[in-house]
Write an enzyme that holds these catalytic residues in place. Structure first.
Site, mmCIF file in Angstrom:
data_model
loop_
_atom_site.group_PDB
_atom_site.id
_atom_site.type_symbol
_atom_site.label_atom_id
_atom_site.label_comp_id
_atom_site.label_asym_id
_atom_site.label_seq_id
_atom_site.Cartn_x
_atom_site.Cartn_y
_atom_site.Cartn_z
ATOM 1 N N GLU A 18 -2.000 2.388 -9.637
ATOM 2 C CA GLU A 18 -2.764 2.423 -8.378
ATOM 3 C C GLU A 18 -3.923 3.403 -8.492
ATOM 4 O OE1 GLU A 18 -3.625 1.383 -5.666
ATOM 5 O OE2 GLU A 18 -2.103 0.156 -4.698
ATOM 6 N N ASN A 148 -3.660 -0.138 2.792
ATOM 7 C CA ASN A 148 -4.364 -0.621 1.606
ATOM 8 C C ASN A 148 -5.779 -1.058 1.977
ATOM 9 O OD1 ASN A 148 -2.983 -0.567 -0.989
ATOM 10 N ND2 ASN A 148 -1.406 -1.831 -0.030
ATOM 11 N N ASP A 199 -4.076 -5.962 -1.079
ATOM 12 C CA ASP A 199 -3.795 -4.644 -1.655
ATOM 13 C C ASP A 199 -5.093 -3.840 -1.715
ATOM 14 O OD1 ASP A 199 -2.638 -2.480 -3.325
ATOM 15 O OD2 ASP A 199 -0.991 -3.882 -3.570
#
Length: 292
Positions: A18, A148, A199
């Site tokens: 991430e 997100n 996301d």
């Protein structure tokens, strides 16, 4: 959907990759393995990698200056001293809440940060999205499950975000000088019924939003009006976040995850957890520095 064109970076596979970003001053891409408590440093010119172990879960990194970085973690914002890797907590955020951790976030052109928190087991409504400017923490949107998609239009007048749990990409007008909202959020794109979930995201020079689709193995590109323009295939099912890289911000890296996959699923998805460099042309832009 555009077929995958590019390659896998020679870096360790992440349980939950991430927060990728790129420092044009050094030519280095950075990203996290949140669950693995690792910060990964990748020199694109030499294809060399350095893995930094972290004492806490981290998810967002931004440059402060040549010697310091800002790192968002499960306890708040830390100054990372580049020479030693030491983390110095300067802005606590939910530091007394063992249930939550940081997740997606991005620096606004004003130098302020939007940062989201969430439950470590995605507990319903356990997180929030915050605005942090020079140490002042403001709650923007409470009761978020999985924050997100945080990114900003090129002129800094619009913010985008999602709660992956709701399947809606939101937009809200903000003050370009502060990054604070000036109105209420509206739905820009309703992802409900589509494969996978919204996301992490970045916004390019034209204002298009590049959003990784968790469970979809791709990056979707949305126009400023919410129209999906194209989809780029990525050889990992759980794609997590893109970032613009290179001297001209004209290439894209994408992180991914292998969290929650069984042995059989991993065998069928060998790219899970890897980070990829795409050949597809982009008109990206570099992230601003975080202002203490």
């Amino acid at each position: 959907m555009f077929a995958f064109s590019g390659g896998k970076l020679d870096a360790p596979s992440c349980m939950l990759g991430e927060g990728p970003t790129y420092d044009p001053h050094t030519g280095i891409a950075w990203w996290f393995d949140i669950i693995g408590r690792k910060l990964i440093e990748y020199n694109l010119a030499s294809d060399t990698v350095t893995v930094h172990e972290l004492p806490v879960m981290g998810s967002v990194l931004a440059r402060i200056d040549d010697k310091r970085q800002m790192v968002a973690t499960e306890t708040g914002l830390h100054i990372r001293h580049c020479a030693t890797g030491e983390l110095e907590l300067v802005t606590p955020i939910e530091s007394d809440n063992d249930v939550t951790r940081s997740n997606d976030g991005r620096v606004h052109p004003s130098g302020a940060l939007w940062i989201g928190t969430m439950g470590k087991n995605a507990e319903k409504g356990a997180g929030a999205i915050y605005h942090v400017a020079r140490g002042v923490v403001t709650v923007l949107f409470p009761s978020i499950t999985i924050p997100n998609g945080i990114c900003f239009s090129p002129d800094g007048s619009l913010a985008y975000f999602t709660d992956t749990d709701t399947a809606k990409l939101m937009q809200v007008a903000i003050d370009p000088s502060t990054g604070l909202p000036t109105g209420s959020p509206d739905v820009l794109h309703d992802h409900g019924g589509d494969v996978g979930g919204l996301d992490g995201a970045v916004c390019d020079l034209d204002g298009s939003i590049w959003n990784a689709r968790w469970g979809g193995g791709c990056v979707d590109v949305y126009a400023p009006d919410g129209t999906r323009l194209k989809t780029l295939k990525v050889p990992a099912g759980k794609t997590t976040c893109p970032a613009f890289v290179g001297e001209n911000a004209d290439r894209l890296i994408v992180t991914s995850a292998r969290e929650g996959l069984s042995d059989d699923q991993l065998a069928a998805d060998p790219g899970a957890g890897c980070t990829f460099l795409l050949d597809h042309p982009v008109k990206g832009r570099f992230e601003p520095d975080y202002i203490l």
